[in-house]
Design an enzyme around this catalytic site. Sequence first.
Site, PDB file in Angstrom:
ATOM      1  N   HIS A   5      44.063  15.659  -0.608  1.00 32.89           N
ATOM      2  CA  HIS A   5      44.327  14.860   0.591  1.00 32.89           C
ATOM      3  C   HIS A   5      44.367  13.366   0.297  1.00 32.89           C
ATOM      4  CE1 HIS A   5      42.823  13.180   4.628  1.00 32.89           C
ATOM      5  NE2 HIS A   5      44.058  13.593   4.828  1.00 32.89           N
ATOM      6  N   HIS A  41      47.346   4.815   3.744  1.00 31.73           N
ATOM      7  CA  HIS A  41      46.801   5.393   4.970  1.00 31.73           C
ATOM      8  C   HIS A  41      46.246   4.303   5.872  1.00 31.73           C
ATOM      9  CE1 HIS A  41      44.312   7.611   7.787  1.00 31.73           C
ATOM     10  NE2 HIS A  41      44.905   8.722   7.410  1.00 31.73           N
TER      11      HIS A  41
END
Length: 273
Positions: A5, A41
């Site tokens: 991830h 992110h």
Amino acid sequence: WIMGHMVNGISQIDQFVNLGANSIETDVSFDKQANPEKTHHGVPCDCGRNCRYQTKFPDFLKALRKATTPGDSNYHEKLILVVFDLKTGKLSENQAYDAGTKMARNLLQHYWNNGDNGGRAYIVLSIPYLKHYGLITGFKEALKNEGHEELLEKVGYDFSGNDYLSDVKEAYRKAGVTGHVWQSDGITNCWLRGFKRVKQAVANRDSADGFINKVYYWTVDKRVTTRKSLNAGVDGIMTNYPDVINSVLNESAYKTKFRVATYDDNPWETFKN
């Protein structure tokens, strides 16, 4: 598929594959002109993770190509699937099409090397909003216009917004997608989420007239959640700790039922329970 991830720094590709991931998820942010700008992110992100890694998108693609091209000194045989988590929240519905064409051109040039011995990993375009289905249309049309429609064999799709599956099905109908469908379900590791919807997705996958080929659950960091995910029959688990998922797969209850996918496993093929 053990999906590492939030792999947004080039050094993290090696880091996650060495921990046992055979797949990675990478966040892609866009500028105001709908260009994929960087792998990033940002804050907030999963608990216990550094949210700030970032790389210019073309540079990340070049590093990814090296990591997935046989014969390259950086090659990882195990790395077979890449999920691009497309952060399209600031784009209008009209810009989604442009974002798709620009994603396609970036991948064609920097990852697929214009169709000449580029990276071999399968790609999933993961889109957070159903209204941005035009991104898929733009992506497909750009590859066709560039004369590389064959590369669409390597591309799959996911709508990641935890929407009603009937609405997801309709978005794919509008985008002209039949097949190559991964369905995600999940939430950040800071929160708990039940398994009701992921079980619905698995049931759709396993039904005669389902539109889903593969189901993955995110973000799974604990052994108990890993077991629940496997018991639900998922095809992929997205995690910050690939080594945890690997260790559960080696438990006696699971090692005869599941194995880690290899390049020979077709990620668009439905494997029913």
